[in-house]
Structures are given as structure tokens and as C-alpha cells.
Motif scaffolding. Structure first.
Motif, PDB file in Angstrom:
ATOM      1  N   ASN A 521      47.055  34.023  49.319  1.00 32.26           N
ATOM      2  CA  ASN A 521      47.142  33.793  48.182  1.00 32.26           C
ATOM      3  C   ASN A 521      46.525  34.840  47.181  1.00 32.26           C
ATOM      4  OD1 ASN A 521      47.075  30.409  49.192  1.00 32.26           O
ATOM      5  ND2 ASN A 521      48.825  31.465  48.221  1.00 32.26           N
ATOM      6  N   VAL A 522      46.389  34.507  45.605  1.00 30.85           N
ATOM      7  CA  VAL A 522      46.051  35.875  45.043  1.00 30.85           C
ATOM      8  C   VAL A 522      45.295  35.134  43.672  1.00 30.85           C
ATOM      9  CG1 VAL A 522      47.920  37.244  45.618  1.00 30.85           C
ATOM     10  CG2 VAL A 522      48.260  35.308  43.655  1.00 30.85           C
ATOM     11  N   LEU A 523      44.382  36.087  43.323  1.00 26.87           N
ATOM     12  CA  LEU A 523      43.958  35.941  42.065  1.00 26.87           C
ATOM     13  C   LEU A 523      44.418  37.057  40.767  1.00 26.87           C
ATOM     14  CD1 LEU A 523      41.664  35.209  39.811  1.00 26.87           C
ATOM     15  CD2 LEU A 523      40.313  36.998  40.640  1.00 26.87           C
ATOM     16  N   LEU A 524      45.087  36.368  39.870  1.00 30.57           N
ATOM     17  CA  LEU A 524      45.880  37.168  38.910  1.00 30.57           C
ATOM     18  C   LEU A 524      45.056  37.406  37.525  1.00 30.57           C
ATOM     19  CD1 LEU A 524      49.346  35.493  39.415  1.00 30.57           C
ATOM     20  CD2 LEU A 524      48.674  37.478  40.702  1.00 30.57           C
ATOM     21  N   ALA A 525      45.193  38.619  37.138  1.00 24.73           N
ATOM     22  CA  ALA A 525      44.573  38.855  35.580  1.00 24.73           C
ATOM     23  C   ALA A 525      45.619  39.443  34.917  1.00 24.73           C
ATOM     24  CB  ALA A 525      43.428  39.829  35.930  1.00 24.73           C
ATOM     25  N   PHE A 526      45.771  38.970  33.740  1.00 20.02           N
ATOM     26  CA  PHE A 526      46.685  39.171  32.666  1.00 20.02           C
ATOM     27  C   PHE A 526      45.956  39.724  31.168  1.00 20.02           C
ATOM     28  CE2 PHE A 526      48.345  35.862  35.332  1.00 20.02           C
ATOM     29  CZ  PHE A 526      49.718  36.154  35.559  1.00 20.02           C
ATOM     30  N   ASP A 527      46.603  40.669  30.753  1.00 18.89           N
ATOM     31  CA  ASP A 527      46.310  40.639  29.200  1.00 18.89           C
ATOM     32  C   ASP A 527      47.263  41.331  28.222  1.00 18.89           C
ATOM     33  OD1 ASP A 527      46.582  43.593  29.574  1.00 18.89           O
ATOM     34  OD2 ASP A 527      44.417  44.068  30.003  1.00 18.89           O
ATOM     35  N   VAL A 528      46.910  41.644  26.876  1.00 17.57           N
ATOM     36  CA  VAL A 528      47.914  41.792  26.197  1.00 17.57           C
ATOM     37  C   VAL A 528      47.942  43.225  25.577  1.00 17.57           C
ATOM     38  CG1 VAL A 528      48.123  39.632  25.186  1.00 17.57           C
ATOM     39  CG2 VAL A 528      46.498  41.109  24.293  1.00 17.57           C
ATOM     40  N   SER A 529      47.248  44.197  26.387  1.00 16.12           N
ATOM     41  CA  SER A 529      46.923  45.533  26.059  1.00 16.12           C
ATOM     42  C   SER A 529      48.150  46.344  26.802  1.00 16.12           C
ATOM     43  CB  SER A 529      45.466  46.007  26.578  1.00 16.12           C
ATOM     44  OG  SER A 529      45.398  45.901  27.845  1.00 16.12           O
TER      45      SER A 529
END
Length: 529
Positions: A521-529
Motif C-alpha cells: 500500500n501507499v502514503l499519498l501527498a497532495f497539494d494545490v501548487s
């Protein structure tokens, strides 16, 4: 093989792998305003990041994947909610490793091997690693599901201390620690409810511990049940003990004004006694009881209660007291008309609000109705408070719902069911037998927004004012990890929830129900830049 019983401390003895940090152990950059340093987000358990200003109702639609960190395939669930301090993200994997990565790139900074402290799992229980961490005093604190508590150097990953808190063969940590004034507060639950017909059920006693943050020394312990006594035998001939259980599954919170620690407990495994299904208010300094509220009259449940023809092993089936109605969620502290209230969700589907000083009931709100799944229909790991509303999610409630409540009265401001098409699109659509419209994770909020993931594999962000879905992302797909592995998402993880810190949304993907995959499985990181 299980370790020998007794309280043992390991100091500075483990191997640190992959360390690239340059800071010394004595340095402590502190916690910034936009950070998320603990499971609760703050001492009061708000799970609200007031300082978040980049992810807003106007920008949330532009969230895009920033990076992914993939785990090797182990078969275990990913459970460790990240902590974020400055440019560092701290979390455990289902691979018995603990990681620190760069918040900007997802690249590894250091890695700590939990098996360097003790090599194996407890008897008959999978070893899937660390709880969510908390960061303070330049240290990273967490527990694991063997009953160890740890302190690592925040900057290098070097082991400062590790304490074996459990002399019970199946004791473990599922809740995350809380730091307050030089102490760590950490509850203990167990895997003993999983014993079969031949198991001498049950002897585990739930407890909440206060540890010295500098050394790991035990300052005080509060047991939730008296010492279980042999009272006969089960149909198999195995010895029967009671009362037992009342594990502390969730994380505690603290009212700084009064120095009171609040934490919930689970059901009995056998018998009927002690502080089961109870919200405890304890003196944080010495562990003495200030008040308690027991919210269920009787609740004796273990896994055999789900097995056909198990009546002799689950007496509660006869009188409908095999409920599994834990207070497994972390509490929330919130002010109403000059008084502090403490609220907590129950697996019965009820959110309870009490006067924080006296324990008097202020209000209760039923948000889901128990079904044949019992406690699995109700409120699981935790809720959020943003200064205006409480945000509470229900689990297998056909469907699970996200609710906004008025903190003064418990009246429902809005309710949004898990979208009905959640199993019809994305990766979950290929697995109709696994996909369920349910909310496992604890709820998180930031100004104007509420964050909640689903067992349909979607991470969603809702408008705090209306409950409208503003953004959703399907995690049931393959991701190229920054660590060179290919991972795959799945049900959004329980044992915590989304973390929002310094303009980035972090999500652990891979929990029950597990979607078939040959990848981890995974750790996901999201941003708006």
C-alpha cells in the motif's frame, strides 16, 4: 516467541538505516503553527488545523498528487497516521519499519527498523508495525502492536528509548500517544478477543499509562478491569476467566486548564465488570479518577460471537449483550456557553457529550442504528471540531455518513451519505465483493473544509458549511513511490485519518476491506501548487 514478562527498557541500542539528517540530537526546531505533530492535532483532540490557508474551499478542487511513498507487500493493513513537523513527515509502515521523509519530495530522510529492538511478533498475531506518532522535545514517540513504546531522535532516527509495556502475551497498542508536560500518555488494548474455542479466555486488562518522555519510565498506570479470576471452564474445557478486556483502543486528550486526561474504553472479553465502554476522566499528574461515565450496561464480546453455534462461548448472544459497543474513538473537548464539554463517539452510533468537569450528560445523538454487524455500524476512530461544528462519521451504516452536529445541542446541521456511486467507478468497480460504502477513518477539518476517506477507496473533501463533496480522488490504482517501489491504494486507512499540514494533504491508503493486489500500500501527498 513472546518476550519474557516484565517492564523492560532498551536505551540507544538499535540500528538506524538510511539516515541523511544533519541535525544533532540536542537540537529541537519546535512545532510550527501549520504543523500536525500528533494524532489528535492538538491536546484537545480537535483534529482541526486552523492555520491551513493554502487548501481552501476556493482552491481544494485543484488538489493534485504531489508524491507517493510505497510499502513492500506484507498482507498487513497500513495503520500509522503521519505526523508532520516542518519539512519532515513521520510514519510507520506495515513492514515493521518507521520512516521520516521530506515533506516536499517524499524522499527518505531516515528509517528505523522496529525488529532491531525485538526480533519477532507476539504469539499468533501479525506484527504490522507502529501506531501514529507524536512529535515533541525533539523526539518522535509511538507504540507498536507488540506492546512496545518508542522514542526516536526527531532528526536522526536514533533510538533514545524503547519500553516493553506489556507482560500479557497478546497486549498491544492501537491508539497513538499524546505528549503533555514531559509525559507520554498511551493506552493498551489486545488481540486476546481473537482466541478460539480452546483458548483460556480471557486475562487481559486494559490500561492507560503515563510514561516519562525522557526515559520511558512508568509514572502511573490505570487499569480498566480488576484482575481476572478463574470461574470455571468453557465448553472445550479451557479455563474461563472474568472479567477481562476493556482495552483502550483510541487516543487520549487533555484539558490544559484542569490537567484532566480523557480516554474511552472497549468492551469486556468475558464476564461483566470494570470500566468497560466507559469515558474516563483522570488526573494527568497522578492517574487518579476524577469521574467516569459508563455508556453501556453490559457488553461482553469477542470474535467467537461472530461464529455460528458459538453460544456457549459467547453468553451475551442469549441476552443480547454481545454488542461490541466500544468507546474506541478519541474524545473531543469543546466549549459551550462558558462550560467545557467532552464528547466521544461510540460504536453503537451514538455521539455522547458530557460536562468536562462533572461528567454530567449534556446531550446524546444517535447517528446510525446497530445492525447485524453490531459495533461495526457505528462511530470508529475519531471526530473533528472546527470551532463551529462537530464532524462525525459512521462506518458500515449502509451507507456510512458524514454528519455535522451543533456542539451545544447535538442537533444535526447536515448529513452527507457516502456517495452512492462510490463502488461504481475507479479501481473499486472491479471488486464489487470487497467494496462497501463506509467511513473507517477519523474525521479531519481545516477552515471551511472537512476530510473523510472511504472503504470505496476514495478520499473526499467536503464543504464544512453544507456537506457538499468538493473534491474526490480514487486511490485504488498503482503509484510509483519515491522510494523506488510500486504501490497500490485501497480502502482509506483507519487507526487515524487524513492529515492537513502546511498546504499538503496526507492520506494512508490500504485498510480493511483489502482490495486484491500483488503490491503493497501507499502514503499519498497532495497539494494545490
Amino acid at each position: 516467541m513472546r518476550r519474557a514478562p516484565g517492564w523492560s527498557v532498551v536505551l540507544c541500542a538499535a540500528v538506524v538505516l538510511g539516515s541523511t539528517a544533519s541535525a544533532t540530537a540536542s537540537e529541537d526546531v519546535g512545532v510550527g503553527r501549520g504543523d500536525w505533530p500528533s494524532w489528535q492535532g492538538d491536546l484537545a483532540g480537535s483534529r482541526f488545523n486552523e492555520a491551513e490557508h493554502r487548501i481552501t474551499p476556493d482552491t481544494v478542487g485543484g488538489l493534485k498528487l504531489k508524491w507517493a511513498f510505497a510499502y513492500p507487500k506484507t498482507g498487513a493493513w497500513v495503520k500509522s497516521q503521519p505526523a508532520v513537523v516542518g519539512d519532515d513527515v513521520f510514519f510507520g509502515g506495515p513492514d515493521q519499519q518507521f520512516y521520516a521523509v521530506d515533506a516536499r519530495s517524499g524522499k527518505l530522510k531516515w528509517r528505523f527498523d522496529l525488529t532491531s529492538v525485538a526480533p519477532g511478533p507476539m504469539d499468533d498475531v501479525a506484527f504490522n508495525g507502529a501506531t501514529g506518532p507524536t512529535v515533541a522535545e525533539g523526539k518522535v514517540f509511538f507504540g507498536d502492536n507488540r506492546g512496545y513504546a518508542y522514542a526516536l531522535d526527531q532528526h536522526t532516527g536514533k533510538l533514545i528509548w524503547a519500553v516493553d509495556t506489556e507482560d500479557h502475551p497478546r497486549g498491544w497498542h492501537t491508539g497513538s500517544p499524546l505528549y503533555y508536560q514531559g509525559r507520554i500518555y498511551l493506552g493498551a488494548s489486545s488481540a486476546e478477543h481473537g482466541g478460539g474455542p480452546d483458548y483460556p479466555c480471557c486475562t487481559f486488562r486494559g490500561h492507560i499509562d503515563s510514561l516519562d518522555a525522557a526515559t520511558g519510565a512508568l509514572m502511573w498506570r490505570y487499569y480498566t478491569v480488576p484482575e481476572p479470576q478463574a470461574v470455571g471452564t468453557w465448553p472445550s474445557g479451557a479455563t474461563r476467566y472474568e472479567p477481562s478486556g476493556a482495552g483502550v483502543w483510541g487516543s487520549p486528550v487533555i484539558d490544559e486548564a484542569t490537567g484532566t486526561l480523557y480516554v474511552g474504553t472497549g468492551q469486556n472479553y468475558s464476564g461483566n465488570g470494570g470500566d468497560f465502554d466507559t469515558l474516563l476522566a483522570l488526573d494527568a499528574l497522578d492517574g487518579t479518577l476524577r469521574w467516569k461515565q459508563q455508556v453501556t450496561d453490559a457488553d461482553s464480546w469477542r470474535d467467537l460471537c461472530n461464529v455460528p453455534d458459538s453460544e456457549g462461548y459467547c453468553p451475551g448472544l442469549k441476552d443480547n449483550t454481545a454488542l461490541d459497543f466500544d468507546l474506541g474513538a478519541a474524545p473531543n473537548l469543546f466549549p459551550v456557553q462558558g462550560r467545557m464539554l467532552v464528547g466521544v463517539g461510540q460504536k453503537s452510533g451514538v455521539y455522547h457529550a458530557f460536562d468536562a468537569q462533572t461528567g454530567e450528560v449534556r446531550w446524546r445523538r444517535q447517528l446510525s442504528v446497530p445492525a447485524p454487524l453490531g459495533g461495526a455500524t457505528g462511530i470508529q476512530w475519531g471526530s473533528s471540531y472546527d470551532g463551529q461544528n462537530l464532524y462525525v462519521a459512521t462506518y458500515f451504516a449502509e451507507p456510512g455518513t458524514l454528519n455535522a452536529l451543533d456542539p451545544a445541542t447535538g442537533e444535526v446541521v447536515w448529513t452527507t451519505p457516502n456517495p452512492a456511486n462510490g463502488c461504481d467507478w475507479g479501481g473499486a468497480a472491479a471488486y464489487p465483493d470487497q467494496c462497501v460504502l463506509a467511513h473507517t477513518p477519523a474525521v479531519t477539518s481545516s477552515p471551511g473544509l472537512v476530510y473523510e476517506g472511504s472503504t470505496d477507496g476514495k478520499m473526499r473533501v467536503y464543504a464544512a458549511s453544507t456537506g457538499e463533496v468538493l473534491w474526490e480522488y480514487d486511490t485504488v490504482r498503482d503509484f510509483a513511490g519515491t522510494n523506488g517501489l510500486i504501490g497500490r491504494g485501497g480502502s482509506v486507512s483507519g487507526n487515524g485519518g487524513a492529515v492537513v499540514a502546511n498546504g499538503t494533504l496526507y492520506v494512508q491508503a490500504g485498510y480493511f476491506p483489502m482490495y486484491p493486489s500483488g503490491r503493497g500500500n501507499v502514503l499519498l501527498a497532495f497539494d494545490v501548487s
